[in-house]
Design a protein around this motif. Structure first.
Motif, PDB file in Angstrom:
ATOM      1  N   LYS A 188      13.475 -24.782   9.589  1.00 22.93           N
ATOM      2  CA  LYS A 188      13.408 -23.456  10.215  1.00 22.93           C
ATOM      3  C   LYS A 188      11.986 -22.898  10.214  1.00 22.93           C
ATOM      4  O   LYS A 188      11.533 -22.317  11.212  1.00 22.93           O
ATOM      5  CB  LYS A 188      14.354 -22.487   9.496  1.00 22.93           C
ATOM      6  CG  LYS A 188      15.826 -22.726   9.758  1.00 22.93           C
ATOM      7  CD  LYS A 188      16.188 -22.388  11.193  1.00 22.93           C
ATOM      8  CE  LYS A 188      17.649 -22.613  11.493  1.00 22.93           C
ATOM      9  NZ  LYS A 188      17.994 -22.329  12.897  1.00 22.93           N
ATOM     10  N   MET A 189      11.278 -23.047   9.099  1.00 20.54           N
ATOM     11  CA  MET A 189       9.897 -22.549   9.045  1.00 20.54           C
ATOM     12  C   MET A 189       9.025 -23.265  10.067  1.00 20.54           C
ATOM     13  O   MET A 189       8.194 -22.637  10.743  1.00 20.54           O
ATOM     14  CB  MET A 189       9.330 -22.718   7.638  1.00 20.54           C
ATOM     15  CG  MET A 189       9.882 -21.736   6.631  1.00 20.54           C
ATOM     16  SD  MET A 189       9.011 -21.786   5.038  1.00 20.54           S
ATOM     17  CE  MET A 189       9.535 -23.388   4.401  1.00 20.54           C
ATOM     18  N   ALA A 190       9.211 -24.573  10.185  1.00 22.76           N
ATOM     19  CA  ALA A 190       8.438 -25.334  11.167  1.00 22.76           C
ATOM     20  C   ALA A 190       8.749 -24.873  12.582  1.00 22.76           C
ATOM     21  O   ALA A 190       7.833 -24.697  13.424  1.00 22.76           O
ATOM     22  CB  ALA A 190       8.736 -26.825  11.016  1.00 22.76           C
ATOM     23  N   GLN A 191      10.021 -24.679  12.890  1.00 21.01           N
ATOM     24  CA  GLN A 191      10.397 -24.216  14.224  1.00 21.01           C
ATOM     25  C   GLN A 191       9.826 -22.837  14.518  1.00 21.01           C
ATOM     26  O   GLN A 191       9.419 -22.546  15.652  1.00 21.01           O
ATOM     27  CB  GLN A 191      11.925 -24.205  14.341  1.00 21.01           C
ATOM     28  CG  GLN A 191      12.545 -25.598  14.334  1.00 21.01           C
ATOM     29  CD  GLN A 191      14.064 -25.561  14.242  1.00 21.01           C
ATOM     30  OE1 GLN A 191      14.649 -24.602  13.730  1.00 21.01           O
ATOM     31  NE2 GLN A 191      14.708 -26.612  14.724  1.00 21.01           N
ATOM     32  N   LYS A 192       9.773 -21.996  13.515  1.00 17.86           N
ATOM     33  CA  LYS A 192       9.196 -20.662  13.698  1.00 17.86           C
ATOM     34  C   LYS A 192       7.713 -20.771  14.040  1.00 17.86           C
ATOM     35  O   LYS A 192       7.219 -20.075  14.949  1.00 17.86           O
ATOM     36  CB  LYS A 192       9.397 -19.845  12.424  1.00 17.86           C
ATOM     37  CG  LYS A 192       8.891 -18.412  12.502  1.00 17.86           C
ATOM     38  CD  LYS A 192       9.801 -17.508  13.291  1.00 17.86           C
ATOM     39  CE  LYS A 192      11.058 -17.185  12.531  1.00 17.86           C
ATOM     40  NZ  LYS A 192      11.870 -16.147  13.210  1.00 17.86           N
ATOM     41  N   ILE A 193       7.003 -21.631  13.324  1.00 20.96           N
ATOM     42  CA  ILE A 193       5.576 -21.830  13.593  1.00 20.96           C
ATOM     43  C   ILE A 193       5.355 -22.392  14.991  1.00 20.96           C
ATOM     44  O   ILE A 193       4.399 -22.024  15.688  1.00 20.96           O
ATOM     45  CB  ILE A 193       4.964 -22.756  12.518  1.00 20.96           C
ATOM     46  CG1 ILE A 193       4.895 -22.023  11.177  1.00 20.96           C
ATOM     47  CG2 ILE A 193       3.585 -23.252  12.932  1.00 20.96           C
ATOM     48  CD1 ILE A 193       4.512 -22.898  10.008  1.00 20.96           C
ATOM     49  N   LEU A 194       6.263 -23.255  15.431  1.00 24.68           N
ATOM     50  CA  LEU A 194       6.145 -23.871  16.757  1.00 24.68           C
ATOM     51  C   LEU A 194       6.586 -22.938  17.881  1.00 24.68           C
ATOM     52  O   LEU A 194       6.520 -23.297  19.061  1.00 24.68           O
ATOM     53  CB  LEU A 194       6.972 -25.164  16.799  1.00 24.68           C
ATOM     54  CG  LEU A 194       6.477 -26.299  15.893  1.00 24.68           C
ATOM     55  CD1 LEU A 194       7.503 -27.427  15.836  1.00 24.68           C
ATOM     56  CD2 LEU A 194       5.125 -26.826  16.365  1.00 24.68           C
ATOM     57  N   GLY A 195       7.059 -21.753  17.519  1.00 18.57           N
ATOM     58  CA  GLY A 195       7.477 -20.783  18.519  1.00 18.57           C
ATOM     59  C   GLY A 195       8.815 -21.084  19.153  1.00 18.57           C
ATOM     60  O   GLY A 195       9.111 -20.595  20.256  1.00 18.57           O
ATOM     61  N   MET A 196       9.635 -21.842  18.467  1.00 14.19           N
ATOM     62  CA  MET A 196      10.942 -22.219  19.003  1.00 14.19           C
ATOM     63  C   MET A 196      11.996 -21.176  18.634  1.00 14.19           C
ATOM     64  O   MET A 196      12.013 -20.654  17.514  1.00 14.19           O
ATOM     65  CB  MET A 196      11.343 -23.586  18.445  1.00 14.19           C
ATOM     66  CG  MET A 196      10.368 -24.706  18.769  1.00 14.19           C
ATOM     67  SD  MET A 196      10.717 -26.230  17.837  1.00 14.19           S
ATOM     68  CE  MET A 196      12.371 -26.626  18.443  1.00 14.19           C
ATOM     69  N   LYS A 197      12.895 -20.906  19.555  1.00 16.00           N
ATOM     70  CA  LYS A 197      13.960 -19.943  19.281  1.00 16.00           C
ATOM     71  C   LYS A 197      14.889 -20.436  18.180  1.00 16.00           C
ATOM     72  O   LYS A 197      15.544 -19.638  17.501  1.00 16.00           O
ATOM     73  CB  LYS A 197      14.756 -19.646  20.548  1.00 16.00           C
ATOM     74  CG  LYS A 197      15.511 -20.837  21.126  1.00 16.00           C
ATOM     75  CD  LYS A 197      16.281 -20.456  22.370  1.00 16.00           C
ATOM     76  CE  LYS A 197      17.077 -21.632  22.945  1.00 16.00           C
ATOM     77  NZ  LYS A 197      17.838 -21.259  24.153  1.00 16.00           N
ATOM     78  N   GLU A 198      14.935 -21.757  17.988  1.00 11.36           N
ATOM     79  CA  GLU A 198      15.782 -22.320  16.928  1.00 11.36           C
ATOM     80  C   GLU A 198      15.290 -21.938  15.532  1.00 11.36           C
ATOM     81  O   GLU A 198      15.986 -22.134  14.545  1.00 11.36           O
ATOM     82  CB  GLU A 198      15.833 -23.850  17.046  1.00 11.36           C
ATOM     83  CG  GLU A 198      16.578 -24.366  18.257  1.00 11.36           C
ATOM     84  CD  GLU A 198      15.717 -24.439  19.499  1.00 11.36           C
ATOM     85  OE1 GLU A 198      16.193 -24.978  20.523  1.00 11.36           O
ATOM     86  OE2 GLU A 198      14.557 -23.961  19.463  1.00 11.36           O
ATOM     87  N   GLY A 199      14.077 -21.387  15.452  1.00  8.54           N
ATOM     88  CA  GLY A 199      13.543 -20.984  14.159  1.00  8.54           C
ATOM     89  C   GLY A 199      14.186 -19.743  13.587  1.00  8.54           C
ATOM     90  O   GLY A 199      13.978 -19.412  12.412  1.00  8.54           O
ATOM     91  N   TYR A 200      15.001 -19.065  14.375  1.00 12.87           N
ATOM     92  CA  TYR A 200      15.702 -17.878  13.861  1.00 12.87           C
ATOM     93  C   TYR A 200      16.710 -18.270  12.798  1.00 12.87           C
ATOM     94  O   TYR A 200      17.395 -19.291  12.894  1.00 12.87           O
ATOM     95  CB  TYR A 200      16.429 -17.154  14.997  1.00 12.87           C
ATOM     96  CG  TYR A 200      17.411 -16.123  14.506  1.00 12.87           C
ATOM     97  CD1 TYR A 200      16.988 -14.842  14.144  1.00 12.87           C
ATOM     98  CD2 TYR A 200      18.762 -16.438  14.361  1.00 12.87           C
ATOM     99  CE1 TYR A 200      17.889 -13.902  13.669  1.00 12.87           C
ATOM    100  CE2 TYR A 200      19.674 -15.498  13.889  1.00 12.87           C
ATOM    101  CZ  TYR A 200      19.228 -14.234  13.543  1.00 12.87           C
ATOM    102  OH  TYR A 200      20.125 -13.318  13.057  1.00 12.87           O
ATOM    103  N   SER A 201      16.831 -17.439  11.769  1.00 11.81           N
ATOM    104  CA  SER A 201      17.853 -17.628  10.745  1.00 11.81           C
ATOM    105  C   SER A 201      18.411 -16.283  10.332  1.00 11.81           C
ATOM    106  O   SER A 201      17.671 -15.299  10.192  1.00 11.81           O
ATOM    107  CB  SER A 201      17.276 -18.332   9.516  1.00 11.81           C
ATOM    108  OG  SER A 201      18.211 -18.339   8.453  1.00 11.81           O
ATOM    109  N   VAL A 202      19.705 -16.240  10.103  1.00 15.70           N
ATOM    110  CA  VAL A 202      20.321 -15.000   9.635  1.00 15.70           C
ATOM    111  C   VAL A 202      19.786 -14.615   8.261  1.00 15.70           C
ATOM    112  O   VAL A 202      19.808 -13.443   7.868  1.00 15.70           O
ATOM    113  CB  VAL A 202      21.864 -15.145   9.600  1.00 15.70           C
ATOM    114  CG1 VAL A 202      22.297 -16.109   8.505  1.00 15.70           C
ATOM    115  CG2 VAL A 202      22.533 -13.786   9.420  1.00 15.70           C
ATOM    116  N   PHE A 203      19.248 -15.585   7.514  1.00 10.62           N
ATOM    117  CA  PHE A 203      18.729 -15.317   6.180  1.00 10.62           C
ATOM    118  C   PHE A 203      17.405 -14.549   6.205  1.00 10.62           C
ATOM    119  O   PHE A 203      16.892 -14.190   5.154  1.00 10.62           O
ATOM    120  CB  PHE A 203      18.570 -16.622   5.402  1.00 10.62           C
ATOM    121  CG  PHE A 203      19.877 -17.264   5.034  1.00 10.62           C
ATOM    122  CD1 PHE A 203      20.579 -16.842   3.917  1.00 10.62           C
ATOM    123  CD2 PHE A 203      20.407 -18.277   5.811  1.00 10.62           C
ATOM    124  CE1 PHE A 203      21.786 -17.430   3.575  1.00 10.62           C
ATOM    125  CE2 PHE A 203      21.624 -18.871   5.481  1.00 10.62           C
ATOM    126  CZ  PHE A 203      22.314 -18.439   4.354  1.00 10.62           C
TER     127      PHE A 203
END
Length: 437
Positions: free
Chosen positions: A386-401
């Protein structure tokens, strides 16, 4: 302490997992001047973030104050589950049904992510869908467990089987529990070999590992972050901190929110052929309904039983509790025999939080993931991606946590002096449940 007669000739005060997955010092000693991403901490979170980012074309450096894998990732019990200290029902009641549903959906995704990674990467690490037995510590606990699992089946579709006390010997040869439940689709893994496999894949992807190097500070330098270390400085556009229970003064904001506490484990000597199956007929993972749990599992690669408990005790080291842990294991599994010897005893730092929930997010431009509360293998893996996806700007990087506030307590600065007292309070609460029920 423990009488030496109860230790094998080759006893090691090291994690059992290190026998097959020993720590290896990194050959790279020179810290690069810059990287796209600097990852602090080489556990599951840091590794999965590094691997995902490197495969996306980023230059990644992983920095650890010890040898790669020294921390909790190669020390834990290797349970694969989708449970937290907060039940689905509690979360729905306190935070809303959509939040509770989303949390448990991500827990389920984390469990299956580990399974998928092991299979797709071809990592040999004894991953096994063995099922889990949860032993009820009282009749009242049994009833509460049945109620919770029945609700989870109706709402979440998760399967289970209640095991009455009269039949519990078909799951575990003990009389200390008042029955329990089997959750068939949970599993186990050799965390050392799993971690070792991820390190190898990360190296193949171009990740640079710098061990025995402490990050002293993280500052800003224009669009970049400047990390000052004991081996020099490095600039990075993005920084990931995945130190969990080993978090210290590097990020004071995080230090005020993570509660480091120590977990302890022992491994038995090699047992006679068939003994493990006699005591643990289905070779599952085993834990309890109380907050301050004991946990058991068979070693995946030998005729041994691994046991953990007495979490949060404030002692100098694992040898100070090895004797007590051995006695506690024999109380649960007397069939091991009074002459049982131990081959390993070890400890590791876990990361708790004041709301008993894992947290992921970005603070001061630094990505973090911490507070796994005994769910380190699946959640650490999942949060790394998730952290990697967030850095890459991917929508999959979202987490309810990342949606809930990350609480702290007034005056708390990272000294977990209250953990032993808290564990005793948990014991009192569980005894009250048993008495009142």
């Amino acid at each position: 302490m423990i009488d030496k007669k109860f230790l094998t000739a080759d006893f090691r005060e090291l994690p059992y997992w290190w026998d097959k997955a020993p720590l290896t010092p990194e050959s790279v000693n020179e810290l690069p001047a810059s990287a796209d991403v600097a990852v602090v901490g080489s556990g599951f979170s840091g590794l999965m973030a590094a691997l995902t980012l490197a495969r996306a074309g980023k230059s990644v450096v992983v920095i650890d104050s010890e040898n790669c894998g020294y921390g909790a990732s190669r020390r834990n019990a290797g349970f694969l589950g989708r449970t937290l200290k907060r039940s689905h029902e509690w979360l729905c009641k306190e935070k809303g049904e959509s939040y509770g549903d989303a949390v448990y959906a991500e827990l389920n995704s984390a469990l299956h992510l580990v399974e998928d990674i092991v299979d797709s990467e071809g990592i040999t690490c004894y991953r096994n869908t063995c099922g889990r037995f949860i032993g009820a510590n009282s009749i009242a606990h049994y009833r509460l467990l049945e109620k919770e699992l029945a609700r989870n089946r109706a709402v979440l579709g998760s399967d289970f089987e209640m095991i009455p006390r009269s039949e519990q010997h078909r799951e575990i040869q003990t009389d200390v529990y008042f029955g329990g439940a089997v959750i068939p689709d949970l599993g186990s893994i050799h965390p050392g070999l799993y971690h070792d496999g991820l390190v190898k894949r990360a190296r193949e992807a171009g990740v640079v590992f710098i061990s025995q190097t402490k990050v002293k500070s993280i500052g800003k330098s224009g669009e970049f972050r400047q990390l000052e270390t004991t081996r020099g400085s490095i600039k990075a556009r993005d920084v990931v901190v995945g130190t969990n229970g080993y978090s210290a003064e590097l990020m004071p904001w995080l230090q005020r929110r993570v509660i480091p506490f120590t977990g302890y484990m022992i491994a038995t000597e090699e047992l006679p052929a068939g003994k493990v199956e006699e005591l643990l007929p289905n070779r599952r993972t085993y834990l309890e309904t109380v907050m301050n749990i004991n946990f058991i599992r068979p070693a995946p690669d030998a005729n041994r039983i691994l046991f953990g408990g007495m979490t949060g005790r404030n002692v100098p080291g694992p040898m100070d509790l090895a004797g007590d842990l051995r006695k506690l294991l024999l109380t649960i599994l007397p069939g091991l025999g009074d002459d049982l010897a131990l081959s390993h005893a070890w400890s590791g730092k876990c990361g708790g939080t004041f709301d008993f929930m894992p947290h992921i997010g970005v603070q001061d431009g630094i990505h973090y993931a911490v507070g796994y509360n005994f769910a380190g293998v699946p959640m650490g893996t999942y949060f790394g991606v998730k952290m990697a996806q967030k850095i890459l700007g991917m929508k999959e990087g979202y987490s309810v946590f990342e949606t809930q506030a990350f609480p702290t307590m007034p005056l708390y600065r990272g000294n977990p002096w209250f953990v032993p007292l808290t564990m005793k309070m948990f014991d009192v609460k569980d005894r009250w449940i048993s008495f009142a029920g």
